[in-house]
Design an enzyme around this catalytic site. Structure first.
Site, short mmCIF file in Angstrom:
data_model
loop_
_atom_site.label_atom_id
_atom_site.label_comp_id
_atom_site.label_asym_id
_atom_site.label_seq_id
_atom_site.Cartn_x
_atom_site.Cartn_y
_atom_site.Cartn_z
N ASP A 156 -1.40 13.34 -10.42
CA ASP A 156 -1.51 14.03 -9.13
C ASP A 156 -3.21 13.17 -8.72
OD1 ASP A 156 1.08 15.03 -8.44
OD2 ASP A 156 0.45 16.58 -9.36
N HIS A 179 5.04 11.18 -4.66
CA HIS A 179 3.54 10.83 -3.57
C HIS A 179 3.71 10.63 -2.37
CE1 HIS A 179 5.45 6.61 -5.80
NE2 HIS A 179 6.19 6.64 -4.06
P1 IMP Z 1 9.12 18.05 -16.37
O1 IMP Z 1 8.47 16.24 -16.61
O2 IMP Z 1 9.63 18.32 -14.84
O3 IMP Z 1 9.48 18.03 -17.81
O4 IMP Z 1 7.96 19.10 -16.73
C1 IMP Z 1 6.81 19.01 -17.40
C2 IMP Z 1 5.32 19.44 -17.06
O5 IMP Z 1 5.12 18.01 -16.80
C3 IMP Z 1 5.09 20.38 -16.49
O6 IMP Z 1 4.23 21.00 -16.73
C4 IMP Z 1 5.16 19.26 -15.37
O7 IMP Z 1 3.88 20.51 -14.15
C5 IMP Z 1 4.51 17.84 -14.94
N1 IMP Z 1 4.57 16.75 -14.28
C6 IMP Z 1 5.55 16.48 -14.09
N2 IMP Z 1 5.85 15.53 -13.19
C7 IMP Z 1 3.99 15.56 -12.34
C8 IMP Z 1 3.61 15.23 -12.32
O8 IMP Z 1 4.24 14.35 -11.62
N3 IMP Z 1 2.30 15.13 -11.33
C9 IMP Z 1 1.72 15.95 -12.11
N4 IMP Z 1 2.61 17.08 -13.21
C10 IMP Z 1 3.36 16.90 -13.39
#
Ligand code: IMP
Length: 464
Positions: free
Chosen positions: A9, A37
């Site tokens: 982000d 985004h």
């Molecule tokens: P997952 O990718 O959904 O398995 O999430 C794993 C970790 O990555 C968690 O802490 C999410 O909040 C973080 N995360 C996944 N995608 C994003 C993103 O696009 N921005 C910020 N954090 C992310």
């Protein structure tokens, strides 16, 4: 190649939007619908998750590489959304047939077990796990997008079998049976939408580059969330580091040119995991976790708190909450309140060094002026790491004098002394040149810097 240098982000899409005219292909190499985004277009605001950021630059061809995890339902929906905005992707979008396919049981497993990490619930972890597992109970589970289009009926049956086996193992109940059955029923229609974009030729991108195309790889998530390099187990499930672009993006590393990093001055993290610069530390992490579980987001915080009075509090937790509210730090996809931290130049320096980052765009610099009204009376910055000897400087320094006037001077291209000093200060500590500053949300507020004019940069760069 462009990657986020913190916890996601950082505003990567905004930088890609500015750089897109200089590239022919914009390509994703990792992640899936867990990314997000928001783009302002002449036709309104749109939140994209899987389509590369250059979608509204008609000259740019878009590629989604084999390292991505495709949620076919959501991708078909995004394609339809942009089509309704008058943007046709036929002939412009190419998706590797070898990209991993997110299946209903992945989504159900992630929703059931993702809370320990605080995942986005998009099935990303189980999908990549199945890619590596290949076969479970004699059934192939590492399905790819090409499988869906090559043999639609068998793929739908295989997905249904795996999902039902999971449900039966759970005693035959799941809150998501109806939803997942609907997904499976709609799969043939979704496959029809995606068919024309699927690219079976694994040398497609290489051929484009050989023919002279310039490619901008767009990293999803960010370096500190890398599945191996990040702080275990609080990471995403794909490789987010720049080197992976040449695996998941289906291009030989011999075409590599440079790594562009994107960071933001108000640092945020969603989900659980270490965050050394977090304002309010553990208390902030706990508050944000509980808020996301009880669906407390932007609207609720706005009615509960006064950002201006929290900003003046001597408690860093309050300052973090105020900054979240004043700088709109809530999840794009999930609406979750993001944990807020001060700018951590030591951490940035380590990341830049480890991944050979050539230059950095720093977003949200204008937001730092809020600190002038806080008890810090300047910008608190973490400067640990090997940039300077630990005993020579305290861990947190206060950078004084950055005012609304400094931001205006930057936007006007005249850069006052405080802003020039801030750029020097950042470059010295991170060991890389700043290529641009985000000084506001609008496109025009991205100020490009010429690193060659700034003496301390050369010195810092040779240290790196
Ligand atoms: P997952 O990718 O959904 O398995 O999430 C794993 C970790 O990555 C968690 O802490 C999410 O909040 C973080 N995360 C996944 N995608 C994003 C993103 O696009 N921005 C910020 N954090 C992310």
């Amino acid at each position: 190649m462009l990657v986020g240098l913190q916890y996601g982000d950082e505003g990567k899409a905004k930088i890609i939007d500015a750089l897109a005219p200089g590239y022919d292909v914009i390509a994703r190499f990792n992640g899936g619908a867990n990314a997000g985004h928001t783009i302002d277009t002449p036709h309104g605001r749109i939140a994209l998750k899987q389509l590369p950021s250059g979608v509204f630059h008609p000259h740019a061809t878009l590629y989604i590489g084999s390292g991505c995890a495709i949620n076919p339902w959501k991708l078909a929906e995004e394609i339809e959304q942009v089509r309704e905005m008058g943007v046709s992707l036929e002939g412009r979008l190419h998706i590797s047939a070898r990209a991993a396919l997110v299946q209903p049981h992945h989504i159900a497993m992630d929703r059931r077990g993702g809370d320990t990490i605080g995942t986005t619930g998009n099935g990303i972890g189980p999908c990549y796990a199945d890619r590596a597992l290949r076969v479970r109970n004699d059934t192939r589970v590492n399905l790819m997008l090409g499988d869906l289009l090559g043999n639609e009926t068998d793929t739908v049956v295989a997905m249904r079998d795996i999902f039902m086996r999971m449900i039966n193992a759970d005693g035959g109940t799941s809150p998501w049976v109806a939803e997942m059955s609907d997904l499976l029923l709609s799969l043939p229609k979704v496959a029809k939408t995606l068919r024309c974009y699927v690219q079976p030729d694994r040398t497609w991108l290489t051929n484009r580059v050989k023919a002279g195309a310039r490619v901008l790889f767009e990293g999803a998530q960010s370096v500190l969330l890398d599945v191996v390099d990040g702080s275990q187990p609080y990471v995403t499930s794909s490789h987010t580091v720049p080197a992976y672009a040449y695996v998941g993006g289906d291009l030989s590393p011999k075409y590599h040119r440079r790594v562009i990093g994107v960071a933001k001055a108000i640092v945020s993290r969603v989900g659980r995991g270490p965050f050394p610069a977090e304002l309010g530390g553990e208390r902030s992490a706990r508050y944000c976790h509980e808020a996301s579980v009880s669906n407390i987001g932007k609207a609720q915080e706005k009615t509960r708190f006064s950002a201006q009075s929290l900003l003046r509090s001597s408690d860093p937790l309050d300052v973090g909450t105020a900054l979240r509210m004043l700088t709109d730090e809530y999840g794009t996809g999930t609406g979750r309140p993001r944990r807020i931290g001060m700018l951590d130049l030591g951490e940035l320096r380590d990341v830049i060094k480890a991944h050979g980052v050539d230059c950095v765009y720093l977003n949200k610099v204008d937001c730092l002026t809020h600190y002038a009204n806080s008890s810090y009376q300047g910008v608190p910055v973490r400067v640990h790491g090997d940039a300077v000897p630990e005993d020579a400087l305290p861990d947190v320094q206060i950078y004084p004098g950055l005012t609304a006037q400094s931001i205006t001077s930057g936007r006007e291209g005249t850069l006052d002394a405080a802003l020039i000093g801030f750029i020097d200060f950042v470059e010295r500590h991170i060991g890389a040149p700043l290529a641009g500053l985000g000084l506001g949300p609008e496109r025009a507020s991205l100020v490009l810097l010429d690193p060659r004019e700034s003496a301390p940069v050369a010195q810092a760069a040779s240290d790196a």
